[in-house]
Scaffold this motif. Structure first.
Motif, PDB file in Angstrom:
ATOM      1  N   GLU A 744     -10.214  -3.043   9.841  1.00  0.00           N
ATOM      2  CA  GLU A 744     -10.738  -1.772   9.347  1.00  0.00           C
ATOM      3  C   GLU A 744      -9.696  -0.662   9.425  1.00  0.00           C
ATOM      4  OE1 GLU A 744     -14.110  -4.328  10.560  1.00  0.00           O
ATOM      5  OE2 GLU A 744     -12.266  -3.697  11.561  1.00  0.00           O
ATOM      6  N   HIS A 745      -8.860  -0.695  10.479  1.00  0.00           N
ATOM      7  CA  HIS A 745      -7.806   0.316  10.599  1.00  0.00           C
ATOM      8  C   HIS A 745      -6.754   0.136   9.494  1.00  0.00           C
ATOM      9  CE1 HIS A 745      -9.424   0.023  14.768  1.00  0.00           C
ATOM     10  NE2 HIS A 745      -9.377   1.347  14.666  1.00  0.00           N
ATOM     11  N   TYR A 746      -6.414  -1.117   9.202  1.00  0.00           N
ATOM     12  CA  TYR A 746      -5.450  -1.390   8.136  1.00  0.00           C
ATOM     13  C   TYR A 746      -6.028  -0.940   6.789  1.00  0.00           C
ATOM     14  CZ  TYR A 746      -2.656  -4.148  11.400  1.00  0.00           C
ATOM     15  OH  TYR A 746      -1.886  -4.549  12.449  1.00  0.00           O
ATOM     16  N   CYS A 747      -7.315  -1.152   6.614  1.00  0.00           N
ATOM     17  CA  CYS A 747      -7.977  -0.749   5.368  1.00  0.00           C
ATOM     18  C   CYS A 747      -7.895   0.777   5.196  1.00  0.00           C
ATOM     19  CB  CYS A 747      -9.428  -1.216   5.383  1.00  0.00           C
ATOM     20  SG  CYS A 747     -10.313  -0.948   3.848  1.00  0.00           S
ATOM     21  N   CYS A 748      -8.098   1.511   6.307  1.00  0.00           N
ATOM     22  CA  CYS A 748      -8.000   2.976   6.269  1.00  0.00           C
ATOM     23  C   CYS A 748      -6.584   3.432   5.888  1.00  0.00           C
ATOM     24  CB  CYS A 748      -8.387   3.574   7.618  1.00  0.00           C
ATOM     25  SG  CYS A 748     -10.128   4.004   7.724  1.00  0.00           S
ATOM     26  N   MET A 749      -5.586   2.748   6.448  1.00  0.00           N
ATOM     27  CA  MET A 749      -4.204   3.118   6.134  1.00  0.00           C
ATOM     28  C   MET A 749      -3.879   2.859   4.658  1.00  0.00           C
ATOM     29  SD  MET A 749      -2.624   4.622   8.505  1.00  0.00           S
ATOM     30  CE  MET A 749      -0.983   4.553   7.789  1.00  0.00           C
ATOM     31  N   VAL A 750      -4.391   1.752   4.108  1.00  0.00           N
ATOM     32  CA  VAL A 750      -4.181   1.458   2.685  1.00  0.00           C
ATOM     33  C   VAL A 750      -4.843   2.549   1.844  1.00  0.00           C
ATOM     34  CG1 VAL A 750      -4.754  -0.148   0.815  1.00  0.00           C
ATOM     35  CG2 VAL A 750      -3.956  -1.026   3.018  1.00  0.00           C
ATOM     36  N   GLU A 763       0.977  -1.350  -1.129  1.00  0.00           N
ATOM     37  CA  GLU A 763       1.069  -2.795  -1.391  1.00  0.00           C
ATOM     38  C   GLU A 763       2.002  -3.468  -0.389  1.00  0.00           C
ATOM     39  OE1 GLU A 763       1.689  -5.806  -5.198  1.00  0.00           O
ATOM     40  OE2 GLU A 763       2.619  -3.808  -5.227  1.00  0.00           O
ATOM     41  N   GLY A 764       3.117  -2.792  -0.078  1.00  0.00           N
ATOM     42  CA  GLY A 764       4.037  -3.339   0.923  1.00  0.00           C
ATOM     43  C   GLY A 764       3.418  -3.385   2.301  1.00  0.00           C
ATOM     44  N   PHE A 765       2.624  -2.367   2.609  1.00  0.00           N
ATOM     45  CA  PHE A 765       1.916  -2.326   3.913  1.00  0.00           C
ATOM     46  C   PHE A 765       0.984  -3.527   4.038  1.00  0.00           C
ATOM     47  CE2 PHE A 765      -1.652  -1.003   6.578  1.00  0.00           C
ATOM     48  CZ  PHE A 765      -1.009  -0.477   7.702  1.00  0.00           C
ATOM     49  N   ILE A 766       0.292  -3.848   2.932  1.00  0.00           N
ATOM     50  CA  ILE A 766      -0.633  -4.986   2.956  1.00  0.00           C
ATOM     51  C   ILE A 766       0.125  -6.291   3.191  1.00  0.00           C
ATOM     52  CG2 ILE A 766      -2.250  -6.354   1.555  1.00  0.00           C
ATOM     53  CD1 ILE A 766      -3.054  -3.733   0.161  1.00  0.00           C
ATOM     54  N   LEU A 781      -7.198  -0.473  -2.472  1.00  0.00           N
ATOM     55  CA  LEU A 781      -6.011  -0.334  -3.314  1.00  0.00           C
ATOM     56  C   LEU A 781      -6.405  -0.251  -4.791  1.00  0.00           C
ATOM     57  CD1 LEU A 781      -2.951  -0.177  -3.450  1.00  0.00           C
ATOM     58  CD2 LEU A 781      -2.872  -2.692  -3.462  1.00  0.00           C
ATOM     59  N   LEU A 782      -7.428  -1.026  -5.197  1.00  0.00           N
ATOM     60  CA  LEU A 782      -7.892  -0.966  -6.580  1.00  0.00           C
ATOM     61  C   LEU A 782      -8.447   0.424  -6.901  1.00  0.00           C
ATOM     62  CD1 LEU A 782      -8.518  -2.274  -9.298  1.00  0.00           C
ATOM     63  CD2 LEU A 782     -10.629  -3.200  -8.299  1.00  0.00           C
ATOM     64  N   GLY A 783      -9.163   1.006  -5.954  1.00  0.00           N
ATOM     65  CA  GLY A 783      -9.683   2.359  -6.155  1.00  0.00           C
ATOM     66  C   GLY A 783      -8.560   3.358  -6.336  1.00  0.00           C
ATOM     67  N   ALA A 784      -7.493   3.212  -5.570  1.00  0.00           N
ATOM     68  CA  ALA A 784      -6.334   4.105  -5.689  1.00  0.00           C
ATOM     69  C   ALA A 784      -5.648   3.916  -7.037  1.00  0.00           C
ATOM     70  CB  ALA A 784      -5.354   3.835  -4.556  1.00  0.00           C
ATOM     71  N   CYS A 785      -5.587   2.665  -7.512  1.00  0.00           N
ATOM     72  CA  CYS A 785      -4.994   2.401  -8.832  1.00  0.00           C
ATOM     73  C   CYS A 785      -5.796   3.099  -9.919  1.00  0.00           C
ATOM     74  CB  CYS A 785      -4.960   0.898  -9.103  1.00  0.00           C
ATOM     75  SG  CYS A 785      -3.820  -0.005  -8.035  1.00  0.00           S
ATOM     76  N   THR A 786      -7.107   3.132  -9.751  1.00  0.00           N
ATOM     77  CA  THR A 786      -7.977   3.806 -10.729  1.00  0.00           C
ATOM     78  C   THR A 786      -7.675   5.292 -10.780  1.00  0.00           C
ATOM     79  OG1 THR A 786      -9.731   2.188 -10.320  1.00  0.00           O
ATOM     80  CG2 THR A 786     -10.389   4.259 -11.347  1.00  0.00           C
ATOM     81  N   VAL A 787      -7.519   5.908  -9.591  1.00  0.00           N
ATOM     82  CA  VAL A 787      -7.274   7.352  -9.514  1.00  0.00           C
ATOM     83  C   VAL A 787      -5.913   7.703 -10.096  1.00  0.00           C
ATOM     84  CG1 VAL A 787      -6.954   9.302  -7.933  1.00  0.00           C
ATOM     85  CG2 VAL A 787      -8.801   7.653  -7.536  1.00  0.00           C
ATOM     86  N   HIS A 788      -4.923   6.861  -9.831  1.00  0.00           N
ATOM     87  CA  HIS A 788      -3.537   7.181 -10.221  1.00  0.00           C
ATOM     88  C   HIS A 788      -3.081   6.411 -11.470  1.00  0.00           C
ATOM     89  CE1 HIS A 788      -2.852   9.614  -6.640  1.00  0.00           C
ATOM     90  NE2 HIS A 788      -3.453   8.669  -5.930  1.00  0.00           N
ATOM     91  N   TYR A 789      -3.994   5.791 -12.219  1.00  0.00           N
ATOM     92  CA  TYR A 789      -3.722   5.149 -13.515  1.00  0.00           C
ATOM     93  C   TYR A 789      -2.626   4.076 -13.444  1.00  0.00           C
ATOM     94  CZ  TYR A 789      -6.030   9.513 -14.846  1.00  0.00           C
ATOM     95  OH  TYR A 789      -6.890  10.552 -14.921  1.00  0.00           O
TER      96      TYR A 789
END
Length: 866
Positions: A744-750, A763-766, A781-789
């Motif tokens: 869960e902590h790693y997920c928060c950092m991503v 992606e490198g962190f993962i 990460l997919l959600g972030a890709c959506t926000v940043h196209y």
């Protein structure tokens, strides 16, 4: 000849004892008397000397009495019963066994043959000083005995717990032809340990004509009550022609001890109608009834009556008052009584510490514990309970070890509470140490401790060790069998649990309930139903276990049917239904049921409030939540730490972050969960700075952050865009606090890196994570890709998600949204077709609205609402 020789040796030994003892007494000036010249003492005569001696005896000046006795010997005065009687009475009053033996030796030395009066005095002296062997010898040496001498010996045996000897002496007395009196019967009744024995003595009482004696009646009533026959005790009470305050007090106390508290109150209030005024013992007997019923207002009225009667300084009564207020949940009143007691004993302190402990006020309990002038095993155990009930099990075990270091030996209750703390921690390191202490202190055969050991090993997953304890027990009770069955059930060994259930020599309703729960907890619904149908008797727990099982499986029709069929519902059954609705997301139904519960006048408890607060939080039902909060304050639960934490969470989820902070600030005690919840609330609202400030305050308060603390801190950093702070706290977690990050902590950092636009770094962190990433990590990460196209990375991540979790609609929705934001409508359509081909449907959205204190639920395409 032998008898004469024996008598000579007895007198010789007595004289030697007399001289050796007198040599140990230091000379003491006896004013006006020792200084009196010998010729004046002679002239005053024997009568005057005895008069002076009696004066010294009344004043309790025993050493001076013995010196005066020697002075009388030197003056040639012969002694008689009138001389020795007051001296022996003085020995009785002072519980002075050694001096009493000295007087006895003096009697033998002078050759005076004690007649029945003085012989009886000697028996009484030894009896009152608890020297039963000497008392029995004195009784045997009497040439003539009367009812008083026999009764003194019988009473001594009874008072000191020698019931068989008391009954034996009573039989010897009857064989000697002496008729017992009312005091004899009262002493014999005290020795009876069973109803059958008591009934035989009761028959003797009737034959001797003491049917109407109030003293004997009170003793009979007390005997039947202590032997467990409340019905016989009540019959004696009802048949008494005359009842005094002792009669009423004994009957009230008997009803309380047997759990008939309502009847105890009826009797207490009936005293006034009978013209009998209660005394301090009556009040002390009836106060537990108010505590058991939670009758605070009635208890307060009795408190006023106690003050009017002038008994407020009585320490025993004060302790009973504190205990009553504690059980009624009024710690403020309990504290006031405690602080105003003119004298406190260790019981007073223990009751108050225990009161704070039972109500979850650990800080106040500890503060009072540290103030105690004297602590016993009960005091230490109360503190262990306080910490364990508050979830601070490591602190509970620290108190346990501190207690041992101070030299206070634990008892079976201490060990059981320490084992309970070990079970809650689910760690064998502490459990084994406590077990070793149990063996060292000789409690390895105690059934109460062994039952706690079975429970501890079962909860720690060491079922083999639990079985070893069970098999080695010299004696087992129903609790032992039930604990072992529960242990098997908790560890998934249902077959072993069933085998043990069938092998039980006897079963009670708890045994059946335990086995039903074993089936229910391990998914054997049909077997649970079959066993439920076979039960010879059911209680509220039986019904509740089945309701909980049905609710857990989403079978609300069956759960509701069972709930309605229950012959009598308790608060646990209501809580089970409410919890079932909440677990399955039926928050509206949970609150509706809570409303129905209030109509029935069933009083909610902490568990009830926790459930409905959770429902309000999930529905964002602010106004309903406020009403619940007001109800909590009215019921006196506002100081409960767990409820405070839930209220913070509710207000935060209802967008009332300021109210959440007010609740947090007003909490009398904050635990780690309290800080975590408030920090999480700030993070939820994007108040990153406030969240981090609170985290710093938490560290300064001395509390150690845990996994959850860093999770909510990282969450707050992510939602507020505090990238550098997030990196720093992620590093602090492992470097300073030695907490290894969870997935869960790693997920928060991503999520933090993704929201900040650092997608490549995310992606490198993962790729460098020491644990395998789960769907939550990739979805962040997919959600972030959506926000940043970032279409390319988003498609790669989506492919991974479709492969690992192909039936989760959220992944398809995220990918579709990403294409839509980029204007790639053909790709949006392809995602929709893919979902249709795979029969994947998006869960319909649901909303709630409060209108005139009613909550209405809406879902997409719902035509049921206007």
């Amino acid at each position: 000849m032998a008898m004469a020789s024996s008598l000579y040796n007895q007198k010789k030994n007595a004289i030697l004892f007399l001289h050796s003892t007198l040599r140990n007494f230091k000379p003491i000036r006896i004013p006006m008397l020792i200084a009196t010249p010998a010729h004046q003492l002679h002239s005053s005569g024997h009568t005057a000397s005895v008069s002076e001696l009696r004066t010294l005896c009344k004043q309790g000046r025993l050493n001076e009495v013995l010196q005066f006795l020697r002075l009388m010997d030197r003056q040639g005065f012969s002694q008689d019963s009138f001389t020795y009687s007051p001296i022996l009475q003085c020995c009785v009053n002072r519980k002075a066994l050694a001096e009493g033996k000295l007087v006895h030796a003096h009697i033998l030395q002078t050759g005076f043959e004690p007649e029945v009066y003085l012989g009886t005095k000697l028996v009484i002296m030894y009896a009152k000083c608890a020297s039963l062997v000497d008392g029995n010898r004195a009784l045997a040496e009497m040439t003539e005995r009367n009812v008083v001498s026999w009764t003194a010996m019988i009473a001594a045996y009874s008072t000191n717990g020698y019931g068989e000897e008391a009954l034996g002496a009573f039989c010897d007395m009857r064989r000697s032809g002496i008729q017992p009196d009312q005091f004899t019967f009262a002493s014999v009744l005290q020795a009876c340990k069973g109803v059958e024995c008591g009934m035989q003595v009761h028959g003797g009482i009737l034959r001797c004509g003491f049917r109407c004696d109030v003293f004997v009646g009170n003793a009979l009533l007390d005997m039947y009550a202590k032997c467990g026959s409340l019905e016989d005790a009540r019959q004696v009470f009802d048949n008494m022609r005359e009842r005094d305050v002792v009669s009423w007090t004994a009957m009230v106390g008997a009803c309380v001890r047997h759990g008939h508290v309502q009847e105890a109150l009826r009797l207490f209030y009936g005293m006034e109608g009978a013209g009998v005024q209660p005394n301090e013992f009556t009040f002390a007997s009836v106060l537990p009834a108010f505590g058991e019923l939670g009758e605070l207002e009635g208890g307060k009225e009795i408190h006023k009556e106690i003050v009017r009667s002038g008994f407020q300084s009585n320490v025993i009564l004060g302790n009973a008052l504190v205990d009553m207020f504690v059980k009624c949940g009024s710690l403020e009143d309990a504290h006031d009584v405690f602080e105003n007691l003119p004298e406190r004993n260790v019981v007073s302190w223990n009751v108050m510490v225990g009161g704070y402990a039972q109500n979850g006020h650990v800080v106040e309990a500890l503060e009072l514990f540290r103030r105690m002038p004297e602590r016993n095993v009960v005091s230490w155990t109360a503190m262990i309970v306080a910490y364990a009930q508050d979830g601070c099990c490591q602190e509970a075990l620290k108190v346990f070890y501190e207690m041992i270091l101070t030299g206070v030996l634990p008892d079976q209750f201490t060990f059981s509470r320490a084992l309970l703390a070990c079970a809650s921690l689910e760690t064998m390191e502490y459990g084994k140490e406590v077990h070793e202490n149990i063996i060292r202190n000789g409690f390895q055969s105690d059934i109460f401790v062994n039952n706690a050991l079975i429970d501890m090993y079962g909860k720690c997953g060491r079922i083999a060790d639990a079985h070893t304890v069970f098999e080695n027990m010299l004696e087992r009770d129903l609790v032992s069998w039930n604990a072992m069955i529960t242990g098997y059930a908790q560890n998934g060994q249902v077959d072993e649990a069933l085998k043990l259930f069938r092998d039980m020599p006897e079963k009670n309703v708890v045994s059946w309930n335990v086995m039903i729960s074993a089936y229910a907890q391990n998914g054997y619904a049909d077997e649970a139903w079959n066993l439920f149908e076979k039960m010879p008797e059911r209680n509220a727990v039986s019904w509740t276990a089945m309701i909980a099982q049905c609710a857990q499986d989403g079978q609300f029709v069956e759960a509701k049917s069972l709930f309605q069929e229950m012959p009598e519902r308790d608060i646990v059954s209501w809580n089970a239904m409410i919890a079932g609705y909440i677990q399955n997301g039926n928050f509206h139904e949970a609150l509706h049921l809570f409303g129905q519960m209030q109509i029935t006048n069933m009083k909610p408890n902490t568990v009830t409030y926790l459930g409905v607060i959770s429902a309000c939080a999930n529905m964002a039902a602010t106004e309903y939540g406020k009403k619940i909060h007001e109800d909590i304050i009215r019921k006196g639960f506002e100081s409960d730490t767990t409820l405070g934490n839930s209220l913070i969470d509710m207000y935060a989820k209802c967008s009332s972050i300021k109210t959440a902070r007010k609740v947090f600030d007003k909490m009398p005690e904050r635990v780690v969960v309290s800080w975590n919840t408030m920090i999480g609330g700030y993070g939820m609202h994007g108040c990153g700075d406030e969240a981090l400030q609170l985290f710093e305050q938490m560290q300064n308060s001395g509390l150690k952050p845990n996994h959850v603390t860093f999770l909510v801190v990282l969450f707050a950093c992510s939602h507020a865009g505090l990238l550098d702070d997030g990196r720093r706290y992620f590093d602090l977690m492992s470097r300073h606090y030695e907490i290894n990050p969870l997935i869960e902590h790693y997920c928060c950092m991503v999520d933090l890196l993704g929201r900040a636009g650092f997608l490549d770094e995310a992606e490198g962190f993962i790729s460098k994570m020491p644990v395998k990433p789960n769907t939550a990590v990739w979805r962040s990460l997919l959600g972030a890709c959506t926000v940043h196209y970032d279409i390319d990375l988003g498609e790669r991540v989506a492919d991974l998600l479709f492969e690992s979790d192909p039936n989760n609609s959220a992944h398809y929705v995220l990918l579709s949204n990403m294409y839509a934001l980029a204007g790639r409508w053909n790709d949006v359509e392809k995602v929709r077709v893919l979902m249709k081909d795979r029969s994947i449907k998006k869960s319909p959205g649901c909303s709630w609205i409060e209108v005139r204190d009613e909550i209405h639920a809406f879902t997409v395409r719902d035509g049921t609402q206007p």
